[in-house]
Design a protein around this motif. Structure first.
Motif, short mmCIF file in Angstrom:
data_model
loop_
_atom_site.label_atom_id
_atom_site.label_comp_id
_atom_site.label_asym_id
_atom_site.label_seq_id
_atom_site.Cartn_x
_atom_site.Cartn_y
_atom_site.Cartn_z
N SER A 142 47.92 47.64 43.82
CA SER A 142 46.62 47.82 43.03
C SER A 142 45.48 46.59 43.34
N ALA A 143 44.44 46.93 43.00
CA ALA A 143 43.29 46.03 43.13
C ALA A 143 43.49 44.89 42.40
N GLU A 144 44.07 44.80 41.30
CA GLU A 144 44.28 43.61 40.19
C GLU A 144 45.49 42.67 41.39
N ALA A 145 46.52 43.38 41.95
CA ALA A 145 47.50 42.60 42.74
C ALA A 145 46.88 42.04 43.85
N THR A 188 51.63 21.01 41.39
CA THR A 188 53.24 21.36 41.33
C THR A 188 52.98 22.99 41.36
N ARG A 189 54.05 23.43 41.75
CA ARG A 189 53.84 25.03 41.69
C ARG A 189 53.59 25.68 40.30
N LEU A 190 53.88 24.89 39.20
CA LEU A 190 53.17 25.41 37.99
C LEU A 190 51.65 25.05 38.14
N THR A 191 51.12 23.99 38.18
CA THR A 191 49.74 24.00 37.92
C THR A 191 49.01 24.81 39.11
N HIS A 192 49.63 24.88 40.16
CA HIS A 192 49.12 26.15 41.19
C HIS A 192 48.99 27.25 40.44
N SER A 193 50.21 27.79 39.75
CA SER A 193 50.19 29.15 39.20
C SER A 193 48.93 29.29 38.33
N ILE A 194 48.97 28.22 37.32
CA ILE A 194 47.90 28.51 36.38
C ILE A 194 46.38 28.33 37.04
N GLU A 195 46.13 27.46 38.18
CA GLU A 195 44.71 27.75 38.76
C GLU A 195 44.77 28.76 39.29
N VAL A 196 45.43 29.72 39.87
CA VAL A 196 45.62 30.95 40.63
C VAL A 196 45.23 31.88 39.40
N ALA A 197 46.01 31.96 38.44
CA ALA A 197 45.73 32.78 37.27
C ALA A 197 44.14 32.61 36.90
N GLN A 198 43.66 31.57 36.76
CA GLN A 198 42.21 31.31 36.31
C GLN A 198 41.36 32.10 37.24
N ILE A 199 41.46 31.84 38.62
CA ILE A 199 40.61 32.43 39.43
C ILE A 199 40.85 33.99 39.35
N ALA A 200 42.02 34.35 39.30
CA ALA A 200 42.36 35.65 39.37
C ALA A 200 41.62 36.61 37.98
N ARG A 201 41.73 35.86 36.96
CA ARG A 201 41.11 36.20 35.75
C ARG A 201 39.44 36.34 35.95
N SER A 202 38.80 35.46 36.49
CA SER A 202 37.42 35.48 36.79
C SER A 202 37.10 36.62 37.65
N LEU A 203 37.93 36.83 38.91
CA LEU A 203 37.55 37.67 39.96
C LEU A 203 37.71 39.23 39.04
N ALA A 204 38.93 39.40 38.30
CA ALA A 204 39.05 40.75 37.68
C ALA A 204 38.16 41.08 36.67
N ARG A 205 37.56 39.92 36.08
CA ARG A 205 36.30 40.31 35.09
C ARG A 205 35.10 40.53 35.97
N MET A 206 34.76 40.01 36.96
CA MET A 206 33.68 40.59 37.85
C MET A 206 33.76 41.77 38.26
N LEU A 207 35.18 42.11 38.55
CA LEU A 207 35.14 43.62 39.41
C LEU A 207 35.58 44.76 38.37
N SER A 208 35.38 44.39 36.93
CA SER A 208 35.89 45.49 35.99
C SER A 208 37.20 45.96 36.03
N LEU A 209 38.24 45.07 36.49
CA LEU A 209 39.54 45.12 36.44
C LEU A 209 40.18 44.78 35.46
N ASP A 210 41.61 45.24 35.22
CA ASP A 210 42.42 44.63 34.05
C ASP A 210 42.82 43.24 34.24
N GLU A 211 42.17 42.27 33.58
CA GLU A 211 42.50 40.69 33.57
C GLU A 211 44.00 40.43 33.22
N ASP A 212 44.36 41.04 32.46
CA ASP A 212 45.98 40.86 32.18
C ASP A 212 46.79 40.90 33.07
N LEU A 213 46.99 42.24 33.80
CA LEU A 213 47.72 42.27 34.95
C LEU A 213 47.34 41.47 36.10
#
Length: 395
Positions: free
Chosen positions: A196-199, A75-100
């Motif tokens: 931003s790079a986070e976006a 669903t759009r909800l599970t998709h959004s949660i999965e996108v958020a997990q990938i985004a946090r992983s990438l942000a951490r690898m790139l020293s970006l703000d994970e929360d944004l």
């Protein structure tokens, strides 16, 4: 060039120092508020998004399959949660703000109407005389106007950086129209630059999650087979690697194992390519990321080609499948009828929408009806269609 389908880079879990290209301070909110002593501005944005009505409704808004076709499809909800997990992983690898990055990932689909892209196409056709419909603009509208839960303002009063990322989800907006243009006049979002790079991380995480999980859902639905997917270079390599690593791999585990490896390869590729681009740009701060000629977060050329091959496969074998086409046409028809009936008879709208709509047939009425329909879940849209078209329906 073969994709790396193995483990993540050795330093994946190693904390990295904050980089100059990370967003480090907010430009504030449209309505000034005292900041929370226990949360950063973007942690607060993320929490407001999670507690919003629009976010809860994503549970019953589908990607490709209508909600009644099965409990295990995205669903759009599970998709959004999965996108958020990938985004946090990438942000951490790139020293970006994970929360944004997480906040943007969770909010990116808030403006999607019921029935996925079929619903968006239907509303866009209905709204063509009034400027059309775009789910990115609708996401911005939800978080700045349509959410009505705070005493001091409409919307969620999110930080400038979060709103910027939603408005520029697909890159710079050179010729803004509709709500994005109107909101930018009130609260300028520097639409002509990159976000931003986070976006950028959140936007690319959406691509990674979307294609890979549609592959898995298509296999689950029996629309295509593992043998069909083996023809795709990246997915085929991942499936082959999974079978080499696990003798007698059961078919029901082969698809998720393949998808897991493809996602890992894509994340590693984006991290390497983004690191290369950022190093070449050598930005002093996040604003130099925004002013760059091209995005700094992207696939390498080879991975972009492989991702495009997956997308083309899905368009040909899944999105144009007769079962999906039938669901698409029925969904479009339902929303078009709803729009026509309510635009011509806004007295049928519930409170307070009826008061906002005003006179039947006007552009203002069309916009209110569009907002009402866009906020519906699949289930509510079908029920509303039945109530308005079935003479025996009550309510």
């Amino acid at each position: 060039m073969s994709a790396n389908l193995g483990a993540m880079p050795d330093d994946f879990h190693t904390p990295r120092p904050k980089a100059a290209h990370a967003v480090r301070a907010t430009r504030g909110r449209l309505h000034p508020e005292a900041e929370d002593p226990a949360r950063t501005p973007w942690q607060r944005d993320r929490d407001r998004i999670i507690h919003s009505r629009a976010f809860r409704r994503l549970q019953y808004k589908t990607q490709v399959f209508v909600f009644h076709e099965g409990d295990h499809f995205r669903t759009r909800l599970t998709h959004s949660i999965e996108v958020a997990q990938i985004a946090r992983s990438l942000a951490r690898m790139l020293s970006l703000d994970e929360d944004l990055a997480e906040a943007l990932a969770l909010a990116h689909d808030l403006g999607h109407p019921p029935f996925g892209h079929a619903g968006e196409e239907a509303l866009n056709a209905c709204m063509r005389p009034h400027g059309g419909f775009d789910h990115n603009a609708q996401s911005l509208k939800h978080v700045t106007r349509l959410e009505r839960r705070y005493a001091g303002f409409d919307g969620l009063n999110l930080c400038w950086e979060t709103l910027e990322g939603l408005a520029k989800h697909n890159g710079p907006v050179r010729r803004p129209t509709g709500f994005i243009r109107d909101y930018d006049a009130l609260h300028p979002l520097d639409l002509g630059t990159h976000a931003s790079a986070e976006a950028q991380v959140a936007a690319l995480s959406d691509d990674i999650a979307y294609n890979n999980h549609d592959l898995e859902d298509g296999l689950r639905a029996g629309i295509f087979s593992l043998e069909d997917v083996e023809e795709l270079p990246l997915a085929g390599e991942a499936l082959h690697a999974a079978r080499l690593a696990h003798a007698d791999l059961p078919r029901d585990r082969a698809a998720p194992e393949m998808v897991r490896r493809v996602i890992a390869a894509m994340i590693a590729d984006v991290a390497a390519e983004a690191t290369r681009r950022i190093s070449a740009l050598n930005p002093r701060d996040a604003d130099e990321i925004r002013a760059a000629e091209t995005p700094v977060v992207a696939f390498s050329e080879g991975m972009a080609r492989r991702n495009g091959e997956i997308r083309e496969f899905l368009f040909e074998r899944m999105y144009r499948h007769f079962r999906v086409n039938r669901a698409t046409q029925k969904s479009k028809r339902a929303l078009q009828v709803l729009f026509q009936l309510l635009h011509g008879g806004p007295q049928m709208l519930p409170d307070p929408w009826r008061g906002w709509a005003g006179r039947a047939g006007t552009p203002e009425c069309a916009q209110v009806v569009c907002d009402y329909i866009a906020g519906m879940t699949d289930r509510f849209a079908l029920e509303e269609y039945r109530r308005l078209t079935d003479p025996h329906a009550v309510g």
